[in-house]
Design an enzyme around this catalytic site. Structure first.
Site, PDB file in Angstrom:
ATOM      1  N   HIS A  82      -3.552  -5.648   1.046  1.00  0.00           N
ATOM      2  CA  HIS A  82      -2.925  -5.847   2.350  1.00  0.00           C
ATOM      3  C   HIS A  82      -2.930  -7.326   2.745  1.00  0.00           C
ATOM      4  O   HIS A  82      -3.849  -7.764   3.443  1.00  0.00           O
ATOM      5  CB  HIS A  82      -3.700  -5.073   3.423  1.00  0.00           C
ATOM      6  CG  HIS A  82      -3.511  -3.595   3.370  1.00  0.00           C
ATOM      7  ND1 HIS A  82      -2.488  -2.952   4.026  1.00  0.00           N
ATOM      8  CD2 HIS A  82      -4.209  -2.629   2.743  1.00  0.00           C
ATOM      9  CE1 HIS A  82      -2.572  -1.649   3.810  1.00  0.00           C
ATOM     10  NE2 HIS A  82      -3.611  -1.416   3.030  1.00  0.00           N
ATOM     11  N   GLU A  95      -1.336  -8.669   5.031  1.00  0.00           N
ATOM     12  CA  GLU A  95      -1.265  -8.800   6.497  1.00  0.00           C
ATOM     13  C   GLU A  95      -2.639  -8.733   7.146  1.00  0.00           C
ATOM     14  O   GLU A  95      -2.784  -9.034   8.323  1.00  0.00           O
ATOM     15  CB  GLU A  95      -0.317  -7.730   7.075  1.00  0.00           C
ATOM     16  CG  GLU A  95      -0.884  -6.318   7.215  1.00  0.00           C
ATOM     17  CD  GLU A  95      -0.891  -5.506   5.915  1.00  0.00           C
ATOM     18  OE1 GLU A  95      -0.708  -6.095   4.834  1.00  0.00           O
ATOM     19  OE2 GLU A  95      -1.113  -4.275   5.993  1.00  0.00           O
ATOM     20  N   CYS A 116       0.837  -1.198   0.000  1.00  0.00           N
ATOM     21  CA  CYS A 116       0.000   0.000   0.000  1.00  0.00           C
ATOM     22  C   CYS A 116       0.876   1.253   0.000  1.00  0.00           C
ATOM     23  O   CYS A 116       1.560   1.516  -0.975  1.00  0.00           O
ATOM     24  CB  CYS A 116      -0.974  -0.046   1.176  1.00  0.00           C
ATOM     25  SG  CYS A 116      -2.393   1.047   0.953  1.00  0.00           S
TER      26      CYS A 116
END
Lengths: 222, 734
Positions: free
Chosen positions: A194, A196, A86
């Protein structure tokens, strides 16, 4: 394996990325933006999401000039692995470690939702757990994720198989539906989604964990 | 507006105190007399500004205090109730959730992007000033009719402002509400909620202690923005509104994020005695609060205040509402350490004063005393009114309801922006940053895991203003009951609430009657449900040209899941049975159906049986293992809830009834659940033992929605449901 996760003022996914690395089995060091050097023994640098320096200038432009960015550049030039997510992807393009740029979303609105990504190459330390054509559901959350590059650059990315992920249904208007790209040596990955945020069943999905497993596997093999 | 002040410290000629100047500060003649009585002389211009800031409705709660005291604010889970920056509630294992909701209505109407953004910023500071890391925000928004020329602009600006601030700060937005009604045409509501996590032994309060302790200014520099903001927020609007734009503050989430990290780092170092954020009335309110709570005086030297521009007067500095600022009382021996932390984050750090033993609020600027007031009198002697009020008359009976088919009724609801899918709004918010969001906004409460643990917290905000207008007491009860149900429906134990009371002009007895009735109802429901109020905010004078908003007491609430195993987050699957806990629908008075399909806002609000609420909630939580999915029944009744649950799962649904009141009635204390065959049988058996009404009402599955024999395809309904909001708030080309 040792991951160094950077924190710029305004980073807000640094903890999330550190947690995901730890969950995958990495030892994690957190690195402040004013540090001129990376910790000794760093195997991979994570450049996290967020709004570095407020993103008041072009996203990532100031972070690219920070002391730690110089250290990351030197690390990458020596063949080090760097993962930018990002805002981290924006920083890597501003640093010139990855080509192209991230423009404002075509909708002109911030967009946060899970999206389906097509794995466009499995030939990278980040995607080797997948097969080409696999689909992974991973969230996006950004205002400036509209990837763009000149025709020549795009042809090179395509010709060198350096597009890592594409969107099935682009949330931001990205050229060629590009969600993530690799450096020429395939060791630097920038991606808008993302991973994560998709490593734990409690988050509603674990498709992102394959990325962290891939890195660990690739490094163990290296 | 107060007159513009002169330039330069060398030429600070303060204006004369005149009747007009007093009135421009929102002070009534009797309030000014009270000032004269307290200080025994004419106040200086700066002093007048300070009194005006402390005594306006926004800061002093002068019209509502008498009634707020009657609220239920206690319970074994409450560590700190109303009166601090935010409420503190125990969640076990040495952790606390700290939360509050606060309005930013007037600024958002004047400048929607900055107004809403700084609303988020302000509530975040209320939470982290107590030592908590924010983990969730929500926003309850009320706008005018979609067709009103200002509405689309306001919706766009407010949503972008909230997203722009919260997304950059890095806190997930996990819930909230969006409604439209013509009563908000001239006065939108932006109620921002924030919750944070702290260790119970590391919570920071505002009371200063110790004499001669340094008072430290932290964060962003002080500018002229927001001067007079708190006074503006306590006034009605008229056509001079455009002139009020300079009273709106400008937000800087980047500075706020750094302020958060620096404050938490400094708090962890043990150097902080007390801390208070600068919100409404900035330096004035925060300094008085710290001194007053600690029984101390404060001396401020304004020459040391970091300023954005030259020539700011004492008046401007004391009333500036520049954002992202904090005031702190520090242990003197830790000054260098504290400064180093703020230097690391590139934030201003300046010692601007000290605590003093005498009861004085002493403001010095350019070697001149600009204010010298008895500090304790500034808040303790604030006016308090027992405003005359009249009971809201009982609503006229509903009478004959126009005829409508079940599917046409459903389409009227899901095609209205009030009940359509709100993805347009929450996809503009980061709902997942911090990577602990378990249940994102959509249907019912949002759920966030307590980082690094198996626990989770559920968040909701609720109110049905139509009910409150028809029957303030029952409407107040209902807002609390609906919050209780929304938390229950995700499997959480309802813990505590925060109230954000938005009303019109309290000087009108019928408006005051709405406020009194709603507070009585809220208090009653909180008591009956063991659901204390731990923080809150009152926003009055929400009127434009003499017309008030719908009374809107928003209830924000938090529930606890001691383990993620308790979560009911599932969706129905093909063949699941739909059951209602709590009896059939019957009540159409003030229903969403009548409002959306016919524009009828008639009859009484549904009455809330609090004993049944509690019993049915406890029953649902005790039987959560039997349920695949659950949702509360509120506006729109069974039909809307069943459609939303099915549509979210990509399924059709068939409800047996074709009776409009059964399908769309808004009777309270009810839930819709989805179970497999074994779960349904188990639930029915448990219901018999517990004496709770449970009935099968239909089946999930297929690709059609059937209400009795009236049917439509899921695809066409879904298209309407998912496009209606954007269609209502987007101008062509916008």
């Amino acid at each position: 394996m040792k991951a160094a996760v950077l924190t710029f003022p305004g980073s807000n996914c640094d903890r999330d990325l550190a947690v995901a690395f730890e969950r995958a089995g990495f030892e994690v060091a957190r690195v402040w933006h004013k540090e001129p050097e990376l910790p000794a023994g760093t195997d991979i640098v994570g450049v996290p999401g967020g709004f570095s320096y407020g993103d008041y200038l072009r996203c990532g432009a100031i972070a690219a000039q920070s002391p730690v960015a110089a250290a990351v550049r030197a690390f990458a030039e020596k063949g080090g692995h760097v993962l930018g997510i990002c805002n981290g992807f924006q920083v890597l393009t501003e640093m010139g470690l990855l080509p192209g740029a991230l423009m404002r979303n075509a909708s002109l609105k911030f967009v946060c939702k899970p999206v389906d990504l097509r794995i466009a190459t499995s030939d990278s330390p980040y995607t080797n757990e997948w097969a080409v054509g696999d689909v992974a559901r991973i969230p996006v959350a950004h205002h400036d994720g509209n990837y763009t590059i000149d025709a020549e650059g795009l042809a090179r990315l395509q010709g060198e198989d350096r597009i890592a992920f594409t969107y099935l249904d682009t949330p931001n208007g990205a050229m060629a539906d590009i969600a993530g790209i690799l450096s020429p040596n395939r060791r630097v990955l920038g991606m808008m989604p993302h991973p994560e945020r998709a490593v734990d069943p409690a988050q509603g999905g674990t498709d992102g964990s394959a990325l962290f497993r891939s890195i660990l596997g690739a490094m163990a093999a290296a | 507006m107060p007159p513009k002040c002169s330039k330069g410290t060398e030429a600070m000629q303060e204006p004369q105190i005149t009747t007009d100047l007093i009135a421009a500060h929102g002070l009534k003649p009797d309030e000014y007399q009270r000032i004269l009585d307290i200080i025994g002389r004419e106040p200086s211009f700066t002093e007048l500004g300070i009194f005006s800031a402390m005594w306006n409705e926004h800061c002093s709660y002068k019209s509502s205090k008498k009634w707020l005291r009657t609220l239920y604010t206690e319970g074994p889970q409450v560590i700190c109730g109303p009166g601090e920056n935010a409420g503190v509630v125990d969640i076990g294992d040495g952790l606390a959730v700290i939360f509050k909701m606060e309005s930013h209505n007037h600024p958002s109407y004047i400048e929607p992007h900055q107004g809403a953004g700084t609303g988020v910023g302000g509530i975040l500071r209320d939470v982290f000033t107590m030592g908590a890391r924010p983990i969730a925000v929500m926003d309850a928004l009320s706008f005018g009719e979609p067709a009103h020329p200002k509405t689309a602009h306001l919706v766009k600006g407010v949503v972008e402002g909230i997203g722009g601030y919260g997304n950059a700060f890095g806190v997930p937005n996990v819930g909230g509400e969006v409604r439209f009604h013509k009563a908000y045409n001239g006065n939108c509501l932006v109620n921002a909620f924030a919750a944070g996590l702290a260790e119970t032994d590391a919570i920071f309060y505002s009371a200063a202690s110790g004499v001669g302790m340094p008072v430290v200014y932290l964060g962003a520099k002080t500018g002229r923005d927001g001067v007079g903001g708190a006074t503006m927020a306590s006034a009605e609007f008229d056509d001079t509104i455009e002139e009020k734009r300079p009273t709106v503050q400008v937000g800087d989430p980047f500075t706020e994020k750094r302020l958060l990290e620096a404050c938490l780092e400094l708090m962890a170092s043990g150097a902080v005695i007390s801390i208070q954020d600068m919100g409404a009335a900035g330096l004035t309110c925060s300094a008085v609060e710290m001194g007053d709570k600690g029984g101390l005086g404060i001396r401020l030297d304004l020459d040391r205040v970091p300023v954005r521009e030259k020539g700011m007067t004492a008046y401007e500095m004391m009333l500036s509402e520049s954002q992202e600022r904090m005031l702190m009382v520090l242990k003197p021996e830790r000054e260098a350490e504290a400064k180093a932390i703020f230097d690391k984050w590139d934030l201003d750090f300046a010692i601007v004063g000290e605590t003093i033993p005498e009861d004085r609020f002493l403001i010095v600027h350019g070697n001149e005393t600009k204010a010298d007031l008895p500090l304790s009198k500034l808040s303790s002697s604030a006016p308090e009114y027992d405003r005359p009020w009249v009971e809201t008359p009982a609503a006229a009976p509903l009478g004959e309801v126009p005829v409508i088919g079940p599917m046409a009724a459903l389409q009227a609801l899901i095609g209205s922006p009030n009940h359509a899918h709100k993805g347009w709004v929450w996809e503009q918010y980061d709902t997942m940053v911090m990577a602990d969001t378990v249940r994102a906004p959509g249907l019912g409460a949002g759920v966030v895991r307590v980082h690094g643990t198996e626990k989770a917290l559920a968040f909701t905000s609720d109110v049905t203003p139509r009910y409150v207008k028809a029957n303030p007491y029952e409407g107040g009860k209902q807002a609390v009951a609906e919050a209780y149900r929304n938390l229950t429906a995700v499997g959480a134990l309802p813990l505590a609430t925060t109230d954000n009371l938005n009303f019109g002009n309290p000087e009108k007895p019928e408006i005051m009657g709405q406020l009194v009735g709603a507070i009585k109802g809220i208090g009653e429901a909180c008591r009956a449900l063991d659901f204390p109020i731990v923080s809150g905010n009152v926003s009055l004078y929400n009127e434009t040209d003499g017309t008030g908003i719908l009374p809107t007491p928003t209830i924000g609430a938090v529930g606890l899941l001691t383990s993620l195993d308790e979560l009911i987050a599932g969706q129905p699957i093909e063949g699941d049975i739909a059951l209602v806990i709590g009896g059939p629908g019957s009540h159409l008075g003030q229903s969403a159906l009548l409002a959306e399909a016919f524009g009828i806002e008639g009859g009484d609000a549904p009455h809330v049986d609090l004993v049944a609420e509690r019993k049915h909630g406890e029953f649902l939580r005790a039987n959560r293992k039997a349920l695949r999915a659950a949702t509360d029944l509120s506006d729109g009744g069974l039909a809307l809830a069943a459609f939303e649950m099915a549509e979210g799962a990509g399924l059709g649904v068939a409800l047996d009834s074709s009776d409009i009141a059964e399908l769309f009635g808004e009777d309270q204390a009810r839930y819709l659940v989805a179970c497999d065959a074994a779960g349904a049988a188990a639930l029915e058996a448990a219901a018999k033992t517990a004496g709770v009404p449970v009935a099968r009402v239909g089946t999930f599955g297929g690709d059609r929605v059937m209400l009795g024999l009236d049917l439509a395809t899921l695809a066409e309904l879904s298209k309407l449901y998912r496009s209606a909001f954007a269609a209502a708030v987007t101008y062509p080309g916008a």
